[in-house]
Design an enzyme around this catalytic site. Structure first.
Site, PDB file in Angstrom:
ATOM      1  N   GLU A  84      -4.675   2.040  14.611  1.00 34.80           N
ATOM      2  CA  GLU A  84      -4.082   0.863  13.976  1.00 34.80           C
ATOM      3  C   GLU A  84      -2.986   0.291  14.878  1.00 34.80           C
ATOM      4  OE1 GLU A  84      -3.616  -0.008   9.481  1.00 34.80           O
ATOM      5  OE2 GLU A  84      -1.778   0.984  10.129  1.00 34.80           O
ATOM      6  N   ASP A  86     -14.043  -8.257  11.864  1.00 34.66           N
ATOM      7  CA  ASP A  86     -13.241  -8.954  12.878  1.00 34.66           C
ATOM      8  C   ASP A  86     -12.755 -10.309  12.377  1.00 34.66           C
ATOM      9  OD1 ASP A  86     -12.013  -9.233  15.384  1.00 34.66           O
ATOM     10  OD2 ASP A  86     -13.719 -10.377  16.159  1.00 34.66           O
ATOM     11  N   HIS A  87     -11.460 -10.565  12.551  1.00 29.98           N
ATOM     12  CA  HIS A  87     -10.806 -11.809  12.126  1.00 29.98           C
ATOM     13  C   HIS A  87     -10.912 -12.057  10.624  1.00 29.98           C
ATOM     14  CE1 HIS A  87     -10.580 -12.460  16.430  1.00 29.98           C
ATOM     15  NE2 HIS A  87      -9.715 -13.436  16.191  1.00 29.98           N
ATOM     16  N   CYS A  99       4.366  -3.044   5.011  1.00 30.14           N
ATOM     17  CA  CYS A  99       2.909  -3.241   4.856  1.00 30.14           C
ATOM     18  C   CYS A  99       2.560  -3.851   3.510  1.00 30.14           C
ATOM     19  CB  CYS A  99       2.176  -1.916   5.044  1.00 30.14           C
ATOM     20  SG  CYS A  99       2.176  -1.400   6.762  1.00 30.14           S
ATOM     21  N   HIS A 123      -3.331  -6.486  12.498  1.00 26.04           N
ATOM     22  CA  HIS A 123      -3.342  -5.403  13.482  1.00 26.04           C
ATOM     23  C   HIS A 123      -4.465  -5.653  14.479  1.00 26.04           C
ATOM     24  CE1 HIS A 123      -0.524  -2.651  11.509  1.00 26.04           C
ATOM     25  NE2 HIS A 123      -1.081  -2.991  10.359  1.00 26.04           N
ATOM     26  N   HIS A 154      -4.210  -7.334   6.661  1.00 20.66           N
ATOM     27  CA  HIS A 154      -4.271  -6.559   5.416  1.00 20.66           C
ATOM     28  C   HIS A 154      -2.908  -6.535   4.733  1.00 20.66           C
ATOM     29  CE1 HIS A 154      -3.054  -2.275   7.025  1.00 20.66           C
ATOM     30  NE2 HIS A 154      -2.209  -3.196   7.383  1.00 20.66           N
ATOM     31  N   HIS A 193      -0.343  -9.118   6.988  1.00 25.53           N
ATOM     32  CA  HIS A 193       0.029  -9.003   8.405  1.00 25.53           C
ATOM     33  C   HIS A 193      -1.198  -8.470   9.147  1.00 25.53           C
ATOM     34  CE1 HIS A 193       0.699  -4.970   6.799  1.00 25.53           C
ATOM     35  NE2 HIS A 193       0.397  -4.538   8.000  1.00 25.53           N
TER      36      HIS A 193
HETATM   37 NI    NI Z   1      -0.434  -2.758   8.422  1.00 27.13          NI
END
Ligand code: NI
Length: 135
Positions: A125, A80-81, A34, A42, A15, A40
């Site tokens: 997160e 997911d992914h 962020c 998580h 995100h 990036h």
């Molecule tokens: Ni983040």
């Protein structure tokens, strides 16, 4: 007597936190790392809990196999992914913060959980940062 049953799940996603209506300086001030324009990732950990009376016939509040399948269909298959900003329509106009992701997950699951049951979503997160939403 109310009992809470929980199922853990996991997904990875990328995100970026920013507002297109703010300039780069303001986005950097508010969102820091962020706001990386290259995104990036998580490793999100999820705990979904359903609370209510124990069914006299089955002894269950909710069959956790059913909850497991629901989380896979509504959350893992959708997130997911994925790049949350670019690939998940729920975040087209919504910043994918942990808070907003938790609300999106709750909204996706709620219609599939019996009305007389409570639903709570806890989303990690990072191992130390997590948010809780229960409607
Ligand atoms: Ni983040």
């Amino acid at each position: 007597m109310k009992v809470k049953v929980s199922r853990k799940a996991h997904f990875n996603a990328a995100h970026r936190l920013y507002r297109p209506d703010w300039d780069d300086q303001k986005n950097d001030e508010v969102f820091g790392k962020c706001n990386n324009p290259h995104y990036h990732g998580h490793n999100y950990e999820l705990v979904v809990s359903v609370s209510g009376e124990i069914d006299k016939a089955t002894g269950f509040v909710m069959d956790l196999k059913v909850l497991k399948d629901l989380i896979r269909e509504q959350v893992e298959d959708a997130l997911d992914h994925k790049n949350l900003n670019l690939q998940v329509p729920d975040f087209k106009n919504l910043n994918p913060t942990a808070e907003n992701i938790a609300v999106v997950i709750w909204n996706r699951l709620r219609p599939h959980i019996a009305k007389d049951k409570g639903l709570e979503v806890v989303l990690y997160e990072t191992p130390r940062n997590f948010v809780t939403y229960s409607g």
